[in-house]
Write a protein that holds these residues in place. Structure first.
Motif, PDB file in Angstrom:
ATOM      1  N   HIS A  76      50.618  13.287  -7.665  1.00 27.42           N
ATOM      2  CA  HIS A  76      51.125  12.335  -7.571  1.00 27.42           C
ATOM      3  C   HIS A  76      51.100  11.465  -5.869  1.00 27.42           C
ATOM      4  O   HIS A  76      52.066  11.236  -5.133  1.00 27.42           O
ATOM      5  CB  HIS A  76      52.584  12.459  -7.653  1.00 27.42           C
ATOM      6  N   SER A  77      50.008  11.129  -5.820  1.00 33.14           N
ATOM      7  CA  SER A  77      49.620  10.550  -4.688  1.00 33.14           C
ATOM      8  C   SER A  77      48.182   9.659  -4.950  1.00 33.14           C
ATOM      9  O   SER A  77      47.353   9.892  -5.986  1.00 33.14           O
ATOM     10  CB  SER A  77      49.277  11.389  -3.632  1.00 33.14           C
ATOM     11  N   GLY A  78      47.777   8.843  -4.142  1.00 35.88           N
ATOM     12  CA  GLY A  78      46.654   8.018  -4.154  1.00 35.88           C
ATOM     13  C   GLY A  78      47.123   6.729  -4.541  1.00 35.88           C
ATOM     14  O   GLY A  78      47.933   6.358  -5.256  1.00 35.88           O
ATOM     15  N   TYR A 118      47.549   6.235  -8.732  1.00 37.36           N
ATOM     16  CA  TYR A 118      48.645   6.564  -9.252  1.00 37.36           C
ATOM     17  C   TYR A 118      49.677   5.709  -8.520  1.00 37.36           C
ATOM     18  O   TYR A 118      50.724   5.223  -9.320  1.00 37.36           O
ATOM     19  CB  TYR A 118      49.174   8.014  -8.580  1.00 37.36           C
ATOM     20  N   LYS A 119      49.806   5.266  -7.250  1.00 31.80           N
ATOM     21  CA  LYS A 119      50.565   4.187  -6.796  1.00 31.80           C
ATOM     22  C   LYS A 119      50.785   2.985  -7.626  1.00 31.80           C
ATOM     23  O   LYS A 119      52.025   2.569  -7.777  1.00 31.80           O
ATOM     24  CB  LYS A 119      50.766   4.091  -5.309  1.00 31.80           C
ATOM     25  N   TRP A 140      52.629   3.635 -10.866  1.00 33.09           N
ATOM     26  CA  TRP A 140      53.938   4.249 -10.553  1.00 33.09           C
ATOM     27  C   TRP A 140      54.789   3.160 -10.230  1.00 33.09           C
ATOM     28  O   TRP A 140      56.119   2.815 -10.696  1.00 33.09           O
ATOM     29  CB  TRP A 140      54.180   5.311  -9.618  1.00 33.09           C
TER      30      TRP A 140
END
Length: 126
Positions: free
Chosen positions: A73-75, A78-79, A82
């Motif tokens: 849950h990073s990058g 993904y952001k 999200w």
């Protein structure tokens, strides 16, 4: 931690149960949006609820995609998914509050206070 990733050919789906549940909510949200929107009425209550279902459907579409495609849950991608989900969720809540204001709270003395609290909430979260 248990790995729940499934593989369908070259497609990797992380958290498939969560993603599938999100997509079910997406379909239901779009169905209710379509049903309410197709009434073709100028009723602000129906309009508020139809927009709620549209934005909750979009929100869960983005959320399900974030769950399905990203194990970490990073990058930036993904952001993107999200944070888009969060913004769409805020809009969904705003429209539900607006519909409630026009229906349940229409005769309350504190109606304007609720109205401004909804606008402040929307502004702060976006």
């Amino acid at each position: 931690m248990t790995d729940t990733t499934i593989y369908i050919g070259s497609l990797t789906i992380h958290e498939p149960v969560t993603a599938f549940t999100d997509y079910i909510i997406t379909v239901i949200g779009f169905m209710y949006f379509y049903k309410l929107h197709s009434l073709n009425t100028n009723n602000s209550i129906i309009s508020g609820w139809s927009h709620f279902f549209l934005f909750i459907g979009l929100s869960t579409l983005f959320g399900g995609t974030a769950h399905a495609l990203f194990a970490i849950h990073s990058g930036i991608f993904y952001k993107f998914f999200w944070l888009s989900m969060q913004g769409l969720n805020v809009l969904a809540v705003f429209f539900a509050q607006h519909a409630t204001l026009k229906s349940v709270l229409k005769n309350y003395k504190s109606r304007n206070a609720w109205k401004y609290s909804y606008l402040i909430q929307l502004t702060l979260f976006l």
